[in-house]
Scaffold this motif. Structure first.
Motif, short mmCIF file in Angstrom:
data_model
loop_
_atom_site.label_atom_id
_atom_site.label_comp_id
_atom_site.label_asym_id
_atom_site.label_seq_id
_atom_site.Cartn_x
_atom_site.Cartn_y
_atom_site.Cartn_z
N TYR A 26 0.80 -1.22 0.00
CA TYR A 26 0.00 0.00 0.00
C TYR A 26 0.84 1.27 0.00
N LYS A 27 2.11 1.16 -0.29
CA LYS A 27 2.97 2.34 -0.43
C LYS A 27 3.40 2.49 -1.88
N THR A 28 3.84 3.68 -2.25
CA THR A 28 4.49 3.84 -3.54
C THR A 28 5.90 3.31 -3.43
N ALA A 29 6.53 3.07 -4.56
CA ALA A 29 7.92 2.59 -4.54
C ALA A 29 8.81 3.61 -3.86
N ASP A 30 8.60 4.89 -4.16
CA ASP A 30 9.42 5.93 -3.53
C ASP A 30 9.13 6.02 -2.03
N GLY A 31 7.87 5.87 -1.65
CA GLY A 31 7.54 5.89 -0.23
C GLY A 31 8.24 4.77 0.51
N MET A 32 8.28 3.59 -0.09
CA MET A 32 8.99 2.47 0.52
C MET A 32 10.48 2.76 0.62
N TYR A 33 11.04 3.33 -0.45
CA TYR A 33 12.48 3.65 -0.46
C TYR A 33 12.82 4.65 0.64
N GLN A 34 11.97 5.66 0.81
CA GLN A 34 12.22 6.66 1.84
C GLN A 34 12.17 6.04 3.24
N GLU A 35 11.27 5.08 3.45
CA GLU A 35 11.20 4.42 4.76
C GLU A 35 12.44 3.54 4.99
N ILE A 36 12.94 2.91 3.93
CA ILE A 36 14.17 2.12 4.07
C ILE A 36 15.32 3.03 4.47
N LYS A 37 15.42 4.19 3.83
CA LYS A 37 16.48 5.15 4.17
C LYS A 37 16.34 5.60 5.63
N GLN A 38 15.12 5.87 6.05
CA GLN A 38 14.91 6.30 7.43
C GLN A 38 15.28 5.20 8.41
N LEU A 39 14.90 3.97 8.09
CA LEU A 39 15.23 2.85 8.97
C LEU A 39 16.74 2.68 9.09
N ARG A 40 17.43 2.83 7.98
CA ARG A 40 18.90 2.69 8.02
C ARG A 40 19.56 3.79 8.85
N SER A 41 18.88 4.92 8.96
CA SER A 41 19.43 5.99 9.80
C SER A 41 19.20 5.72 11.28
N LEU A 42 18.28 4.77 11.58
CA LEU A 42 17.93 4.48 12.97
C LEU A 42 18.66 3.25 13.52
N THR A 43 19.10 2.36 12.63
CA THR A 43 19.77 1.15 13.09
C THR A 43 20.73 0.63 12.03
N SER A 44 21.78 0.00 12.49
CA SER A 44 22.71 -0.67 11.58
C SER A 44 22.46 -2.18 11.59
N ARG A 45 21.45 -2.59 12.35
CA ARG A 45 21.13 -4.00 12.45
C ARG A 45 20.34 -4.46 11.22
N PRO A 46 20.36 -5.76 10.91
CA PRO A 46 19.59 -6.28 9.77
C PRO A 46 18.07 -6.09 9.96
N PHE A 47 17.37 -6.00 8.85
CA PHE A 47 15.92 -5.84 8.86
C PHE A 47 15.36 -6.43 7.58
N GLY A 48 14.04 -6.47 7.48
CA GLY A 48 13.40 -7.01 6.30
C GLY A 48 12.39 -6.05 5.71
N VAL A 49 12.01 -6.30 4.44
CA VAL A 49 10.97 -5.55 3.75
C VAL A 49 10.03 -6.56 3.11
N ASN A 50 8.73 -6.32 3.23
CA ASN A 50 7.73 -7.24 2.69
C ASN A 50 7.06 -6.65 1.45
N LEU A 51 6.79 -7.51 0.46
CA LEU A 51 6.08 -7.11 -0.75
C LEU A 51 4.84 -7.99 -0.95
N PHE A 52 3.79 -7.39 -1.53
CA PHE A 52 2.60 -8.13 -1.95
C PHE A 52 2.79 -8.55 -3.40
#
Length: 358
Positions: free
Chosen positions: A44-70
């Motif tokens: 339910y996000k745009t591709a750019d919206g998802m990308y921006q959240e990934i960038k934000q998450l990387r600024s908050l942690t250096s630990r591994p994380f996942g992303v889910n797609l439909f």
């Protein structure tokens, strides 16, 4: 679970990727920092919206994380049934003083564009819901060092996941909140869900790849149970929905333990696909008539759900929740991970002690 994936997070605790603004970067970061595996929801996000959240998450942690797609959905909805259901919702539109959404707003959730983002900007883990990605997609992610997880709701679906080359199957029991990840959604599947422990056992006998168990898990003792049944980790959604870092609406969080909402059901009322939520007025009045038509119904009801949330009307919202919702704890996400890990250790110790007595 493969040792390489296990090394990504110390505790066998995965935070479910809850779409609709729940699994935000702050939540995923808190879980990953605490030793679990945090997840962003790409749905339910745009591709750019998802990308921006990934960038934000990387600024908050250096630990591994996942992303889910439909996964994109095939065309098999009865358009006549969609039109009839739309007419049935006219009263809701009048009540909330809004127009109904366009059922033809898109079927693929921007899948190709989002996949391109993840191929250009690799993340440690990618999971898929509502189907199985192609072998080419799985291989492309593997070449970048990304682990691939795919949801299954039956042993047969788990076998399809294994054949795709995915690293891990997420066995989703019928107890799970939100949308069931069935690979093909048809009306004859309604009511055919399998309980989590039975599903894990069946999947364990069917495939060789590791299993992440999902569905109604709220306590460390339940994590211990699914690990004993053959899973390598547990995925929890509703448990994290109530945390401070969750992006869920405050009304939704409060409803989890509100005595007014006593049970959950699987319904097509809001999206056209079976999804488990707290039983409210909208579900009771419209669930029996909702056709199998995802994502058309999701688009149609989106303005109604938005207005209901804005007005604090829990009776018109999609209150997704698993069967264990009454056990939700109002804790910071990191503290919840720590509590779950401690409960898991205690349960394992207790089981070990019982073994000694025998």
């Amino acid at each position: 679970m493969s040792s390489a994936l296990t090394d990504l997070f110390p505790y066998p605790i995965v935070q479910a990727p809850m779409a609709g603004g729940v699994s935000v970067p702050a939540l995923a970061a808190a879980v990953s920092e605490a030793g679990g595996l945090g997840f962003l929801a790409g749905g339910y996000k745009t591709a750019d919206g998802m990308y921006q959240e990934i960038k934000q998450l990387r600024s908050l942690t250096s630990r591994p994380f996942g992303v889910n797609l439909f996964l994109p959905q095939p065309e098999y909805a009865d358009q006549g049934a969609v039109e009839i259901y739309t007419h049935q919702l006219a009263g809701e539109a009048a009540w909330y003083e809004t127009e109904l959404g366009d059922p033809d707003s898109g079927r693929d959730d921007g899948y190709d564009a989002k996949l391109a983002v993840l191929l250009d900007n690799p993340v440690p883990v990618v999971s898929f819901h509502f189907g199985v990605p192609s072998r080419d997609v799985v291989d492309s992610l593997h070449r970048l060092g990304t682990f691939v997880l795919v949801t299954a709701t039956t042993a047969e679906e788990a076998l399809a996941v294994e054949r795709s080359g995915a690293d891990v199957v997420i066995a989703q029991g019928v107890e799970a909140g939100g949308h069931q990840g069935t690979h093909r959604d048809t009306p004859e599947n309604d009511g055919a869900g399998i309980g989590l422990l039975s599903l894990v056992a069946q999947v364990r006998e069917t495939v060789a790849i590791p299993i992440v168990a999902a569905g109604g898990i709220m306590r460390g003792g339940q994590i211990a149970a699914v690990l004993a049944a053959g899973a390598s980790a547990a995925q929890l959604g509703t448990a994290f929905l109530a945390t401070a870092e969750s992006g869920a609406n405050a009304v939704h969080k409060q409803a989890l333990t509100n005595p007014l909402f006593t049970r959950t059901e699987l319904t097509r009322a809001f999206s056209g696909r079976p999804a488990r939520g707290l039983v409210n007025r909208f579900m009771r009045e419209h669930g029996p008539y909702a056709p199998a038509a995802y994502p058309q119904l999701h688009h149609i009801t989106a303005p109604l759900r938005k207005k209901a949330a804005a007005s604090g009307d829990a009776q018109g919202m999609a209150l997704w929740a698993g069967q264990g919702h009454r056990m939700a704890r109002d804790l910071p996400a990191a503290q919840l991970v720590e509590v779950l890990a401690a409960e898991l250790d205690a349960a394992r110790t207790a089981l070990s002690g019982q073994g000694d007595l025998r």
